[in-house]
Design a protein around this motif. Sequence first.
Motif, mmCIF file in Angstrom:
data_model
loop_
_atom_site.group_PDB
_atom_site.id
_atom_site.type_symbol
_atom_site.label_atom_id
_atom_site.label_comp_id
_atom_site.label_asym_id
_atom_site.label_seq_id
_atom_site.Cartn_x
_atom_site.Cartn_y
_atom_site.Cartn_z
ATOM 1 N N VAL A 65 0.873 -1.167 0.000
ATOM 2 C CA VAL A 65 0.000 0.000 0.000
ATOM 3 C C VAL A 65 0.912 1.218 0.000
ATOM 4 C CG1 VAL A 65 -1.793 1.264 1.234
ATOM 5 C CG2 VAL A 65 -1.787 -1.234 1.305
ATOM 6 N N SER A 66 0.731 2.083 -1.001
ATOM 7 C CA SER A 66 1.591 3.267 -1.097
ATOM 8 C C SER A 66 0.769 4.494 -1.462
ATOM 9 C CB SER A 66 2.691 3.036 -2.140
ATOM 10 O OG SER A 66 2.116 2.810 -3.405
ATOM 11 N N LYS A 67 1.201 5.626 -0.937
ATOM 12 C CA LYS A 67 0.536 6.897 -1.230
ATOM 13 C C LYS A 67 0.724 7.237 -2.703
ATOM 14 C CE LYS A 67 -1.050 11.173 -0.683
ATOM 15 N NZ LYS A 67 -1.364 11.504 -2.053
ATOM 16 N N ASN A 68 -0.359 7.541 -3.376
ATOM 17 C CA ASN A 68 -0.284 7.990 -4.752
ATOM 18 C C ASN A 68 0.308 9.395 -4.747
ATOM 19 O OD1 ASN A 68 -1.383 9.458 -7.235
ATOM 20 N ND2 ASN A 68 -1.901 7.313 -7.672
ATOM 21 N N LEU A 69 1.326 9.610 -5.527
ATOM 22 C CA LEU A 69 2.061 10.875 -5.488
ATOM 23 C C LEU A 69 1.280 12.055 -6.055
ATOM 24 C CD1 LEU A 69 5.608 9.560 -6.441
ATOM 25 C CD2 LEU A 69 4.679 10.036 -4.163
ATOM 26 N N SER A 70 0.344 11.805 -6.938
ATOM 27 C CA SER A 70 -0.367 12.913 -7.566
ATOM 28 C C SER A 70 -1.800 13.103 -7.081
ATOM 29 C CB SER A 70 -0.377 12.729 -9.086
ATOM 30 O OG SER A 70 -1.058 11.539 -9.415
ATOM 31 N N SER A 71 -2.306 12.195 -6.270
ATOM 32 C CA SER A 71 -3.706 12.271 -5.838
ATOM 33 C C SER A 71 -3.848 11.941 -4.362
ATOM 34 C CB SER A 71 -4.557 11.311 -6.663
ATOM 35 O OG SER A 71 -4.492 11.641 -8.022
ATOM 36 N N SER A 72 -5.060 12.131 -3.857
ATOM 37 C CA SER A 72 -5.311 11.925 -2.428
ATOM 38 C C SER A 72 -5.873 10.529 -2.144
ATOM 39 C CB SER A 72 -6.259 12.992 -1.903
ATOM 40 O OG SER A 72 -7.480 12.934 -2.606
ATOM 41 N N TRP A 73 -5.108 9.518 -2.496
ATOM 42 C CA TRP A 73 -5.468 8.145 -2.159
ATOM 43 C C TRP A 73 -4.208 7.301 -2.057
ATOM 44 C CZ3 TRP A 73 -7.468 9.558 -7.230
ATOM 45 C CH2 TRP A 73 -6.714 9.060 -8.290
ATOM 46 N N MET A 74 -4.421 6.079 -1.598
ATOM 47 C CA MET A 74 -3.324 5.121 -1.499
ATOM 48 C C MET A 74 -3.590 4.003 -2.500
ATOM 49 S SD MET A 74 -2.864 4.992 2.618
ATOM 50 C CE MET A 74 -1.163 4.482 2.608
ATOM 51 N N ASP A 75 -2.561 3.661 -3.268
ATOM 52 C CA ASP A 75 -2.671 2.563 -4.219
ATOM 53 C C ASP A 75 -2.397 1.241 -3.517
ATOM 54 O OD1 ASP A 75 -3.229 3.955 -6.678
ATOM 55 O OD2 ASP A 75 -1.186 4.738 -6.575
ATOM 56 N N VAL A 76 -3.166 0.221 -3.878
ATOM 57 C CA VAL A 76 -3.023 -1.104 -3.273
ATOM 58 C C VAL A 76 -2.589 -2.087 -4.361
ATOM 59 C CG1 VAL A 76 -4.181 -2.965 -2.040
ATOM 60 C CG2 VAL A 76 -4.818 -0.582 -1.577
ATOM 61 N N TRP A 77 -1.467 -2.745 -4.099
ATOM 62 C CA TRP A 77 -0.905 -3.732 -5.016
ATOM 63 C C TRP A 77 -0.929 -5.096 -4.333
ATOM 64 C CZ3 TRP A 77 0.923 -2.131 -9.825
ATOM 65 C CH2 TRP A 77 0.997 -0.747 -10.001
ATOM 66 N N TYR A 78 -1.429 -6.080 -5.058
ATOM 67 C CA TYR A 78 -1.472 -7.440 -4.533
ATOM 68 C C TYR A 78 -0.936 -8.369 -5.623
ATOM 69 C CZ TYR A 78 -3.365 -11.805 -2.654
ATOM 70 O OH TYR A 78 -3.504 -13.087 -2.173
ATOM 71 N N ASN A 79 0.052 -9.169 -5.257
ATOM 72 C CA ASN A 79 0.716 -10.054 -6.225
ATOM 73 C C ASN A 79 1.159 -9.284 -7.473
ATOM 74 O OD1 ASN A 79 0.503 -12.270 -4.558
ATOM 75 N ND2 ASN A 79 -1.421 -12.955 -5.465
ATOM 76 N N LYS A 80 1.760 -8.133 -7.216
ATOM 77 C CA LYS A 80 2.334 -7.265 -8.251
ATOM 78 C C LYS A 80 1.290 -6.691 -9.217
ATOM 79 C CE LYS A 80 6.873 -9.218 -7.721
ATOM 80 N NZ LYS A 80 6.626 -9.397 -6.343
ATOM 81 N N LYS A 81 0.023 -6.737 -8.833
ATOM 82 C CA LYS A 81 -1.043 -6.197 -9.669
ATOM 83 C C LYS A 81 -1.755 -5.078 -8.905
ATOM 84 C CE LYS A 81 -5.259 -7.435 -12.093
ATOM 85 N NZ LYS A 81 -6.286 -8.435 -12.317
ATOM 86 N N HIS A 82 -1.944 -3.935 -9.574
ATOM 87 C CA HIS A 82 -2.683 -2.838 -8.937
ATOM 88 C C HIS A 82 -4.140 -3.260 -8.817
ATOM 89 C CE1 HIS A 82 -4.879 0.986 -8.614
ATOM 90 N NE2 HIS A 82 -3.840 1.315 -7.859
ATOM 91 N N MET A 83 -4.631 -3.299 -7.574
ATOM 92 C CA MET A 83 -5.970 -3.833 -7.342
ATOM 93 C C MET A 83 -7.017 -2.759 -7.083
ATOM 94 S SD MET A 83 -5.746 -6.963 -7.855
ATOM 95 C CE MET A 83 -7.443 -7.255 -7.457
ATOM 96 N N THR A 84 -6.650 -1.740 -6.343
ATOM 97 C CA THR A 84 -7.636 -0.734 -5.961
ATOM 98 C C THR A 84 -6.920 0.452 -5.349
ATOM 99 O OG1 THR A 84 -9.788 -0.467 -4.863
ATOM 100 C CG2 THR A 84 -8.069 -1.609 -3.602
ATOM 101 N N ARG A 85 -7.695 1.344 -4.806
ATOM 102 C CA ARG A 85 -7.132 2.460 -4.059
ATOM 103 C C ARG A 85 -7.939 2.649 -2.786
ATOM 104 N NH1 ARG A 85 -8.981 6.690 -8.672
ATOM 105 N NH2 ARG A 85 -11.162 6.722 -8.114
ATOM 106 N N ILE A 86 -7.261 3.138 -1.786
ATOM 107 C CA ILE A 86 -7.915 3.440 -0.510
ATOM 108 C C ILE A 86 -8.072 4.954 -0.449
ATOM 109 C CG2 ILE A 86 -7.724 3.360 2.004
ATOM 110 C CD1 ILE A 86 -6.010 0.820 1.676
ATOM 111 N N ILE A 87 -9.322 5.402 -0.338
ATOM 112 C CA ILE A 87 -9.619 6.830 -0.249
ATOM 113 C C ILE A 87 -10.115 7.148 1.156
ATOM 114 C CG2 ILE A 87 -10.135 7.003 -2.714
ATOM 115 C CD1 ILE A 87 -13.138 7.006 -1.918
ATOM 116 N N GLU A 88 -10.354 8.413 1.411
ATOM 117 C CA GLU A 88 -10.813 8.842 2.739
ATOM 118 C C GLU A 88 -12.081 8.093 3.160
ATOM 119 O OE1 GLU A 88 -13.692 10.651 5.132
ATOM 120 O OE2 GLU A 88 -13.758 11.131 2.997
ATOM 121 N N GLY A 89 -12.977 7.828 2.249
ATOM 122 C CA GLY A 89 -14.222 7.142 2.586
ATOM 123 C C GLY A 89 -14.049 5.703 3.031
#
Length: 178
Positions: A65-89
């Motif tokens: 899980v890493s902070k997206n550098l250009s937006s206000s969410w966190m990117d989630v990677w599972y098994n080297k695949k981008h799966m989703t993002r975690i937002i404030e909600g």
Amino acid sequence: MRKYLIQFKPFLVFIGTFFVTYIALTYIYKIYLDSFEVSDLDGITKVVGRNVEQLMQLLNADFIVSKNLSSSWMDVWYNKKHMTRIIEGCNAVSVIILFVSFVVAFSGKLKPTFFFILFGIFLIYILNVIRIALLVVLKFNFPEYAHFLHGVFFPLVIYGLVFALWFFWINKFSKYAG
């Protein structure tokens, strides 16, 4: 009119207390969120993302899980695949505010109310971290059910827990418990 006010006083006190608590907590949370830049992510959501990552790494999963550098969410990677993002909600604060408002509206003695609120917040938080982790894993393995899982199943689980906590509170500890 006075007769009806007296007759419905418990209900009106409950509704009034619930809405005052809900509005106050929502306003405080909004002030908290407004203290962050638009492109930044609030601290609570960052901690949720970090805890999801820690849980999955504890289970030896390839999970980042890493902070997206250009937006206000966190990117989630599972098994080297981008799966989703975690937002404030995704941080469950709105669910926690709803839970706390209801318990306060049906409050009993101060000490049990305070400790039940802390217990409920902790339980909702833990379930939310598990929810996000499971959602990513299930979405990876069953992508065709992603909408159902995110939009129906997991909200049902988390609101089901809140309902169960409320039910338990009303029947065991509130001022209306018998």
